[in-house]
Design a protein around this motif. Structure first.
Motif, short mmCIF file in Angstrom:
data_model
loop_
_atom_site.label_atom_id
_atom_site.label_comp_id
_atom_site.label_asym_id
_atom_site.label_seq_id
_atom_site.Cartn_x
_atom_site.Cartn_y
_atom_site.Cartn_z
N THR A 33 6.56 12.38 1.81
CA THR A 33 6.89 12.35 0.37
C THR A 33 8.39 12.11 0.26
O THR A 33 9.12 12.13 1.25
CB THR A 33 6.56 13.69 -0.33
OG1 THR A 33 7.38 14.72 0.27
CG2 THR A 33 5.09 14.06 -0.19
N ASN A 35 12.24 10.64 -1.73
CA ASN A 35 12.99 9.47 -2.18
C ASN A 35 13.13 8.40 -1.11
O ASN A 35 13.34 7.22 -1.43
CB ASN A 35 14.37 9.91 -2.67
CG ASN A 35 14.28 10.75 -3.94
OD1 ASN A 35 13.42 10.52 -4.78
ND2 ASN A 35 15.15 11.74 -4.07
N ARG A 38 10.24 6.13 -1.69
CA ARG A 38 10.44 5.34 -2.92
C ARG A 38 11.47 4.24 -2.71
O ARG A 38 11.29 3.11 -3.17
CB ARG A 38 10.88 6.26 -4.06
CG ARG A 38 9.83 7.28 -4.44
CD ARG A 38 10.21 8.05 -5.70
NE ARG A 38 9.24 9.11 -5.90
CZ ARG A 38 9.41 10.38 -5.53
NH1 ARG A 38 10.54 10.74 -4.93
NH2 ARG A 38 8.47 11.27 -5.75
N VAL A 52 3.26 0.65 -7.43
CA VAL A 52 3.67 1.92 -6.83
C VAL A 52 3.06 3.06 -7.64
O VAL A 52 3.20 3.09 -8.87
CB VAL A 52 5.20 2.05 -6.77
CG1 VAL A 52 5.60 3.44 -6.23
CG2 VAL A 52 5.80 0.95 -5.91
N LYS A 53 2.38 3.97 -6.96
CA LYS A 53 1.71 5.07 -7.64
C LYS A 53 2.16 6.41 -7.07
O LYS A 53 2.62 6.49 -5.92
CB LYS A 53 0.19 4.94 -7.52
CG LYS A 53 -0.36 3.72 -8.26
CD LYS A 53 -1.89 3.69 -8.24
CE LYS A 53 -2.41 2.52 -9.07
NZ LYS A 53 -3.90 2.48 -9.06
N GLU A 54 1.99 7.46 -7.86
CA GLU A 54 2.39 8.81 -7.47
C GLU A 54 1.21 9.77 -7.63
O GLU A 54 0.46 9.68 -8.62
CB GLU A 54 3.55 9.31 -8.34
CG GLU A 54 4.77 8.38 -8.40
CD GLU A 54 5.76 8.66 -7.29
OE1 GLU A 54 5.56 9.64 -6.54
OE2 GLU A 54 6.75 7.91 -7.17
N GLU A 69 7.22 18.09 -2.46
CA GLU A 69 8.04 16.94 -2.09
C GLU A 69 9.29 17.40 -1.33
O GLU A 69 9.93 18.38 -1.70
CB GLU A 69 8.43 16.15 -3.34
CG GLU A 69 9.26 14.91 -3.04
CD GLU A 69 9.55 14.09 -4.28
OE1 GLU A 69 10.68 13.57 -4.39
OE2 GLU A 69 8.66 13.98 -5.15
N SER A 166 5.79 14.65 -5.87
CA SER A 166 4.59 13.82 -5.71
C SER A 166 4.63 13.07 -4.39
O SER A 166 5.66 13.01 -3.72
CB SER A 166 4.47 12.82 -6.87
OG SER A 166 5.61 11.97 -6.91
N THR A 168 4.08 9.31 -2.87
CA THR A 168 4.23 7.95 -3.36
C THR A 168 3.55 6.97 -2.42
O THR A 168 3.65 7.09 -1.20
CB THR A 168 5.73 7.58 -3.46
OG1 THR A 168 6.43 8.63 -4.15
CG2 THR A 168 5.93 6.27 -4.20
N TYR A 169 2.84 5.99 -2.99
CA TYR A 169 2.24 4.94 -2.16
C TYR A 169 2.20 3.63 -2.92
O TYR A 169 2.38 3.58 -4.15
CB TYR A 169 0.83 5.34 -1.69
CG TYR A 169 -0.24 5.36 -2.77
CD1 TYR A 169 -1.03 4.25 -3.03
CD2 TYR A 169 -0.47 6.52 -3.51
CE1 TYR A 169 -2.02 4.27 -4.00
CE2 TYR A 169 -1.46 6.56 -4.48
CZ TYR A 169 -2.24 5.43 -4.73
OH TYR A 169 -3.22 5.46 -5.69
#
Length: 476
Positions: A33, A35, A38, A52-54, A69, A166, A168-169
């Motif tokens: 998880t 930054n 991201r 990009v989803k969370e 996170e 969250s 992120t993917y």
């Protein structure tokens, strides 16, 4: 739009893009998880767009829960003179991934309990994680560890945070009209490890960009997720659609200098395996073929009893098989842009063959069936169960024995292997995982022994553990 049969790539331009991504992505401290993920996905989105989803922390995904996170800004150990002897700013592998914040002076003996090294690879910094246990640690080369003064005190500082956030993917779906669908997955959670798996992320985005420009008959699903927890979460969020996927590949470890290799699907000789073999032969490329193994990346999750998607993996220096795996020596000096381009060409040949497929053997034949006597049935068929929360798996991750450390294992067992009776041993964990993977109401312990190469006696002991934890049923 061009069809894939007519398509040719600009190798010079792609090589430039690959080398640019090397420089941009390698320094980033990624984890499951945070930054770092991201930032990496933002860089890749400049190559070609994807979604990009969370998924919020604490979300239940089958047997797993999205963790808090983790983010980090700095970390170091300094001696009494204020000299930094370990510095996160110089190499982000120095900090055990997911370490809690710490700011404390301590003795050498206390500090030593939180240090990780590789005595048999003395110039390498190992990669270690503590995702699901609140802990902290530093990693350093064994040669540097030996230089520590045992009489001094040391100041350990980790400026990190663990809080609600969250996971992120990234994903993108290329829609065809044939009714057949394939998945290309990679993982985006490793920090500064070049072959494993920055190379897979780069191949993923370049392949996506090319396929988006083509007119394709089949559908192609692209998923870029944190390894294990991300794949499981993706399956949980896309369960119905993923149950219809016909096959696919995990893109990983494609930048090394050695020869090609291929890890078979769990079916061993299905259409995916045959197409890969044909593609290598037509390209006059020699390759090593590895049998399916539940250890590895996310193929075992996508191929879990409920989904049973046949997933192959093409590598240039496969995970576990190269000396520098999970160490700081897996760096930009180790990987080659040409290796990624050469792997890309193999995948394009494979996709061109997939486009010609008209009939695919129904993979539902391999899903959980009505149980036969003496077989095992998983009570968690959607993915690998979370063994660590049941105290069946060590809390420190990344501890796969590098090839340089031990050449004698038949299985790629972990450094913490003790014996088959110890539930934290590599062999016992292998046994638990093989049993869960093949607990589909069809396979007996004898069948699983043949497939895994593990002794029946060990599998019987592991079965009892799984039954006690209500993870499998024995069909009498």
């Amino acid at each position: 739009m061009e069809t894939i049969n007519e398509f040719s790539i600009d190798e010079i331009e792609i090589t430039k893009n690959v080398e640019k991504l090397f420089k941009e992505l390698f320094p980033i401290c990624r984890s499951i998880t945070g930054n770092g993920v991201r930032k990496s996905l933002k860089i890749l989105n400049h190559v070609t767009e994807f979604t990009v989803k969370e998924i919020p922390s604490k979300t239940q995904c089958y047997d797993w829960i999205i963790p808090d996170e983790w983010n980090i800004t700095d970390a170091y150990i300094e001696d009494e003179e204020g000299k930094r002897i370990i510095d996160f700013q110089k190499n982000n592998l120095h900090v055990m991934n997911y370490s809690i914040p710490i700011d404390k002076w301590m003795s050498y003996e206390e500090l030593k309990k939180h240090l990780h090294t590789l005595q048999n690879l003395p110039d390498a910094i190992p990669y270690r994680t503590t995702y699901y246990k609140r802990d902290w640690g530093f990693c350093l080369a064994f040669n540097d560890f030996c230089k520590l003064d045992k009489q001094k005190k040391y100041h350990a500082v980790i400026n990190s945070s663990l809080e609600l956030g969250s996971l992120t993917y990234g994903e993108y779906n290329i829609m065809g009209n044939s009714g057949k669908e394939f998945i290309f997955s990679s993982y985006c959670c490793h920090p500064s490890l070049a072959n494993d798996n920055m190379s897979g992320m780069i191949l993923w985005i370049i392949l996506l960009k090319i396929l988006k420009s083509l007119k394709l008959k089949h559908s192609y699903r692209f998923a870029l997720v944190p390894e294990t927890i991300g794949a499981i979460a993706y399956l949980a969020k896309n369960e119905e659609m993923m149950s219809k996927v016909d096959g696919g590949f995990v893109l990983t470890c494609v930048g090394g200098p050695s020869k090609f290799s291929y890890k078979e699907t769990f079916l061993e000789n299905c259409f995916i395996d045959k197409i890969v073999d044909e593609s290598f032969k037509e390209s006059n490329v020699d390759y090593i073929r590895y049998p399916f193994d539940i250890n590895g990346s996310d193929e075992s999750h996508f191929s879990a009893p409920y989904f049973r998607i046949p997933i192959g993996t093409i590598c240039k220096d496969k995970y576990y098989e190269f000396d520098y795996y999970h160490t700081s020596l897996d760096n930009l000096n180790f990987i080659k842009s040409k290796s990624i381009v050469d792997t890309l060409k193999i995948y394009l040949k494979i996709i061109s063959k997939l486009e010609k497929i008209e009939i695919i053997k129904n993979k539902d034949n391999f899903k959980i069936k009505k149980a036969k006597n003496k077989t095992l049935t998983s009570l968690n068929p959607f993915c690998e169960p979370m063994l660590s929360k049941r105290n069946l798996y060590p809390s420190t991750g990344g501890q796969i024995a590098q090839k340089a450390v031990n050449f004698s294992k038949n299985h790629h067992s972990r450094e913490y292997e003790v014996d088959e009776n110890n539930r934290h041993s590599g062999l016992m964990i292998d046994a638990l995982s093989w049993l869960m993977f093949y607990a589909d109401g069809i396979n007996t312990i004898e069948d699983i022994s043949k497939r895994s190469g593990l002794k029946k006696e060990l599998l019987y002991k592991a079965t009892k553990i799984l039954v006690d934890h209500k993870l499998v049923l024995i069909n009498e």
